[in-house]
Design a protein around this motif. Sequence first.
Motif, PDB file in Angstrom:
ATOM      1  N   SER A 153      -1.549  -3.487  -6.300  1.00  0.00           N
ATOM      2  CA  SER A 153      -1.856  -3.106  -7.675  1.00  0.00           C
ATOM      3  C   SER A 153      -1.782  -4.351  -8.545  1.00  0.00           C
ATOM      4  N   HIS A 154      -2.876  -4.685  -9.198  1.00  0.00           N
ATOM      5  CA  HIS A 154      -2.939  -5.933  -9.948  1.00  0.00           C
ATOM      6  C   HIS A 154      -2.935  -5.707 -11.453  1.00  0.00           C
ATOM      7  N   GLY A 155      -4.020  -5.160 -11.993  1.00  0.00           N
ATOM      8  CA  GLY A 155      -4.158  -5.065 -13.442  1.00  0.00           C
ATOM      9  C   GLY A 155      -3.138  -4.151 -14.104  1.00  0.00           C
ATOM     10  N   LEU A 156      -2.888  -2.988 -13.511  1.00  0.00           N
ATOM     11  CA  LEU A 156      -1.938  -2.054 -14.121  1.00  0.00           C
ATOM     12  C   LEU A 156      -0.511  -2.357 -13.709  1.00  0.00           C
ATOM     13  N   GLY A 157      -0.328  -3.032 -12.580  1.00  0.00           N
ATOM     14  CA  GLY A 157       1.017  -3.377 -12.129  1.00  0.00           C
ATOM     15  C   GLY A 157       1.862  -2.147 -11.867  1.00  0.00           C
ATOM     16  N   THR A 158       1.399  -1.291 -10.961  1.00  0.00           N
ATOM     17  CA  THR A 158       2.027   0.014 -10.762  1.00  0.00           C
ATOM     18  C   THR A 158       3.098  -0.043  -9.681  1.00  0.00           C
ATOM     19  N   MET A 159       4.344  -0.013 -10.087  1.00  0.00           N
ATOM     20  CA  MET A 159       5.419   0.099  -9.113  1.00  0.00           C
ATOM     21  C   MET A 159       5.265   1.411  -8.341  1.00  0.00           C
ATOM     22  N   GLY A 160       5.593   1.366  -7.054  1.00  0.00           N
ATOM     23  CA  GLY A 160       5.449   2.547  -6.212  1.00  0.00           C
ATOM     24  C   GLY A 160       4.118   2.627  -5.507  1.00  0.00           C
ATOM     25  N   TYR A 161       3.244   1.670  -5.740  1.00  0.00           N
ATOM     26  CA  TYR A 161       1.911   1.703  -5.130  1.00  0.00           C
ATOM     27  C   TYR A 161       1.961   1.504  -3.613  1.00  0.00           C
ATOM     28  N   GLY A 162       2.909   0.735  -3.120  1.00  0.00           N
ATOM     29  CA  GLY A 162       2.880   0.232  -1.758  1.00  0.00           C
ATOM     30  C   GLY A 162       2.855   1.271  -0.657  1.00  0.00           C
ATOM     31  N   LEU A 163       3.784   2.241  -0.678  1.00  0.00           N
ATOM     32  CA  LEU A 163       3.874   3.198   0.422  1.00  0.00           C
ATOM     33  C   LEU A 163       2.674   4.146   0.481  1.00  0.00           C
ATOM     34  N   PRO A 164       2.290   4.823  -0.605  1.00  0.00           N
ATOM     35  CA  PRO A 164       1.086   5.652  -0.501  1.00  0.00           C
ATOM     36  C   PRO A 164      -0.158   4.845  -0.168  1.00  0.00           C
ATOM     37  N   ALA A 165      -0.221   3.595  -0.644  1.00  0.00           N
ATOM     38  CA  ALA A 165      -1.356   2.739  -0.287  1.00  0.00           C
ATOM     39  C   ALA A 165      -1.370   2.456   1.207  1.00  0.00           C
ATOM     40  N   ALA A 166      -0.199   2.287   1.808  1.00  0.00           N
ATOM     41  CA  ALA A 166      -0.124   2.057   3.247  1.00  0.00           C
ATOM     42  C   ALA A 166      -0.642   3.266   4.018  1.00  0.00           C
ATOM     43  N   ILE A 167      -0.384   4.461   3.508  1.00  0.00           N
ATOM     44  CA  ILE A 167      -0.885   5.679   4.151  1.00  0.00           C
ATOM     45  C   ILE A 167      -2.412   5.698   4.111  1.00  0.00           C
ATOM     46  N   GLY A 168      -2.988   5.426   2.940  1.00  0.00           N
ATOM     47  CA  GLY A 168      -4.439   5.379   2.834  1.00  0.00           C
ATOM     48  C   GLY A 168      -5.034   4.287   3.685  1.00  0.00           C
ATOM     49  N   ALA A 169      -4.392   3.110   3.679  1.00  0.00           N
ATOM     50  CA  ALA A 169      -4.899   1.991   4.458  1.00  0.00           C
ATOM     51  C   ALA A 169      -4.850   2.286   5.955  1.00  0.00           C
ATOM     52  N   ARG A 170      -3.770   2.957   6.390  1.00  0.00           N
ATOM     53  CA  ARG A 170      -3.641   3.273   7.815  1.00  0.00           C
ATOM     54  C   ARG A 170      -4.795   4.167   8.284  1.00  0.00           C
ATOM     55  N   LEU A 171      -5.169   5.137   7.481  1.00  0.00           N
ATOM     56  CA  LEU A 171      -6.246   6.045   7.859  1.00  0.00           C
ATOM     57  C   LEU A 171      -7.615   5.365   7.795  1.00  0.00           C
ATOM     58  N   ALA A 172      -7.729   4.330   6.977  1.00  0.00           N
ATOM     59  CA  ALA A 172      -9.003   3.627   6.842  1.00  0.00           C
ATOM     60  C   ALA A 172      -9.153   2.499   7.845  1.00  0.00           C
ATOM     61  N   ALA A 173      -8.030   1.967   8.329  1.00  0.00           N
ATOM     62  CA  ALA A 173      -8.049   0.783   9.169  1.00  0.00           C
ATOM     63  C   ALA A 173      -8.531   1.097  10.577  1.00  0.00           C
ATOM     64  N   GLU A 174      -8.893   0.049  11.280  1.00  0.00           N
ATOM     65  CA  GLU A 174      -9.193   0.184  12.696  1.00  0.00           C
ATOM     66  C   GLU A 174      -7.895   0.399  13.466  1.00  0.00           C
ATOM     67  N   ASP A 175      -8.001   1.022  14.632  1.00  0.00           N
ATOM     68  CA  ASP A 175      -6.809   1.424  15.383  1.00  0.00           C
ATOM     69  C   ASP A 175      -5.912   0.249  15.735  1.00  0.00           C
ATOM     70  N   ASP A 176      -6.502  -0.924  15.985  1.00  0.00           N
ATOM     71  CA  ASP A 176      -5.695  -2.057  16.424  1.00  0.00           C
ATOM     72  C   ASP A 176      -5.198  -2.929  15.270  1.00  0.00           C
ATOM     73  N   GLN A 177      -5.418  -2.499  14.044  1.00  0.00           N
ATOM     74  CA  GLN A 177      -4.902  -3.238  12.889  1.00  0.00           C
ATOM     75  C   GLN A 177      -3.524  -2.726  12.513  1.00  0.00           C
ATOM     76  N   GLU A 178      -2.562  -3.653  12.419  1.00  0.00           N
ATOM     77  CA  GLU A 178      -1.259  -3.245  11.908  1.00  0.00           C
ATOM     78  C   GLU A 178      -1.350  -3.025  10.399  1.00  0.00           C
ATOM     79  N   VAL A 179      -0.524  -2.107   9.895  1.00  0.00           N
ATOM     80  CA  VAL A 179      -0.406  -1.885   8.458  1.00  0.00           C
ATOM     81  C   VAL A 179       1.057  -2.069   8.083  1.00  0.00           C
ATOM     82  N   VAL A 180       1.315  -3.053   7.219  1.00  0.00           N
ATOM     83  CA  VAL A 180       2.678  -3.382   6.808  1.00  0.00           C
ATOM     84  C   VAL A 180       2.776  -3.228   5.294  1.00  0.00           C
ATOM     85  N   CYS A 181       3.724  -2.451   4.855  1.00  0.00           N
ATOM     86  CA  CYS A 181       4.011  -2.328   3.423  1.00  0.00           C
ATOM     87  C   CYS A 181       5.213  -3.202   3.095  1.00  0.00           C
ATOM     88  N   VAL A 182       4.998  -4.240   2.306  1.00  0.00           N
ATOM     89  CA  VAL A 182       6.100  -5.061   1.803  1.00  0.00           C
ATOM     90  C   VAL A 182       6.479  -4.496   0.439  1.00  0.00           C
TER      91      VAL A 182
END
Length: 588
Positions: free
Chosen positions: A434-463
């Motif tokens: 999250s850049h422009g709005l600077g939304t705390m809490g973005y990371g974990l739900p974003a990781a869920i969306g990214a995991r479903l969108a990513a290729e199977d062999d891509q790791e998804v890490v939420c820092v």
Amino acid sequence: MSERATQATPEEERDADGTNAGADAPPVTSGAESLVRALENEGVEAMFGVQGGAIMPVYDALYHSDVRHVMMAHEQGAAHAASAYGAVRGEPGVCLATSGPGATNLVTGIADANMDSDGLLALTGQVPSTMVGSDAFQETDTTGITAPVTKHNYFAGDADTVGDTVGEALALAGTGRPGPTLVDLPKDATLGETGREPGPARLPETCAPQLEADEDAVALAARAIERADKPLLLFGGGVIKGDATDVAREFAVEHGIPVAETMPAIGAMPDDHELCLEWAGMHGTGYANMAITHTDTLIAVGCRFDDRLTGGVDTFAPEAEVVHVDIDPAEISKNVHADYPLIGDAGRVLEQLAEELERPPDAREWREQCLTWKEEYPMDYATPDDEPLKPQFVVEALDEATSDRAIVTTGVGQHQMWAAQYWTFRHPRTWISSHGLGTMGYGLPAAIGARLAAEDDQEVVCVDGDASFLMTLQELSVAVRENLDVTVAVLNNEYIGMVRQWQDAFFDGRRMAADYGWCPEFDKLSEAFGARGWSVDDYDDVAPAIEAALDHDGPSVIDFRIDPAENVYPMVASGGANGKFALSEDQL
């Protein structure tokens, strides 16, 4: 999606009249079924939402659909997950919620997508149109509330047209400069009977983004680049969102021009390429900020010159003529004056410039100067034995343990900056934040969306940070339920860390409402959710914990107890000059 939205085959034209629904598809009988059919027609594969009364007819229509629905724990999480899904896929994500609080809980995620130009379609339930304005149960003016933070929103009129409306909203979200759209769905429109099949997605007649820049303007810009002694490319998020990464990289290499990035453009140029100065701005690299300060020709592509990049506008690139490429005319000279405005698609305009350039700029000495700055202002840090675990070390260990194509999501705060600074990004759509709005809490739900969108062999890490993680950690239940292989690394300093850093630097150390003093044991909390959990506070335990978490087939959380006194540097004071970045607090 934009091409499908503007062209239709004869068969699709017959579909628009409801006469050719397809041999395998059951006939549409309601507005909700027409809506779902419109999503299916446009290739939507996944959506994120929370059930409720006014949206229930749409969920009922989804019962027989192949579109995957992910039930989130909170509507804000649904919007963030959909936004991240779309950012990884390069197409609009879809979220849905019920009326009233369901719709208002989406607003933070919609506003976040709007600030970051993320394609997003939000579908919200609404009370029957005959009850609108009566203060009915769970009624709110959703279109009024979201008008300032959407490209466009719609109040669905009736069952016959709701499918076409949803198709248009989806097409608009991904066309030109991407952004969020919303369709508010009164129950009489979704429950109403109709046999009309939705037609192919159509853009509004007024939507016709300019793809190629004016030829004369391109020629003038090319001459400016040719005569430059210190040219600098500044890649913005539009390079990635416009799928222009390959063209942009080729342009930089072919003409020998160093590259700085904005935070949304991380990954547009490989961090380890000799021309890449990484990202610039408030916490960007010293060498990127020095290059911006001293360039004589700044070629900005797909960026909006926000304040976290520019610092004080009067001191931003003070010696430079500015070539500004953007598909949105409203961004030209909005914050930084463009001497050479080029309105159009990022990739196409760069191709136009490449075709027009007669020779590359003579920038050999400039390239050497940029390399010298890299040596003078390295991104290094100390790890004294008598101080707690350093977050930079954790980020580098995570990077080393994962592939080049791993996707990183973050919340907002110090942890976000450390992840951006110390992870080596080589590919686009692998940095999701999250850049422009600077939304705390973005990371974990974003990781869920990214995991479903990513290729199977891509790791998804939420820092994540402890403060950000606390805002949306309920979404861990979704990751467990859906058995999603995501790894969460919490950089835990028991502070709202960036607030504490600013209070120490600019408010005489008055740490008001920044110090938690206590945090849950995130490893044990994660185990209670059904995930795996680890707690780490020693350097020797970092690599083994990361290896175990990555090897676990499912969600895992590592609670890294980091040095609470560690700050993020370099730092440009708010409104300051990029070239006067601080490397420690006493320099602010």
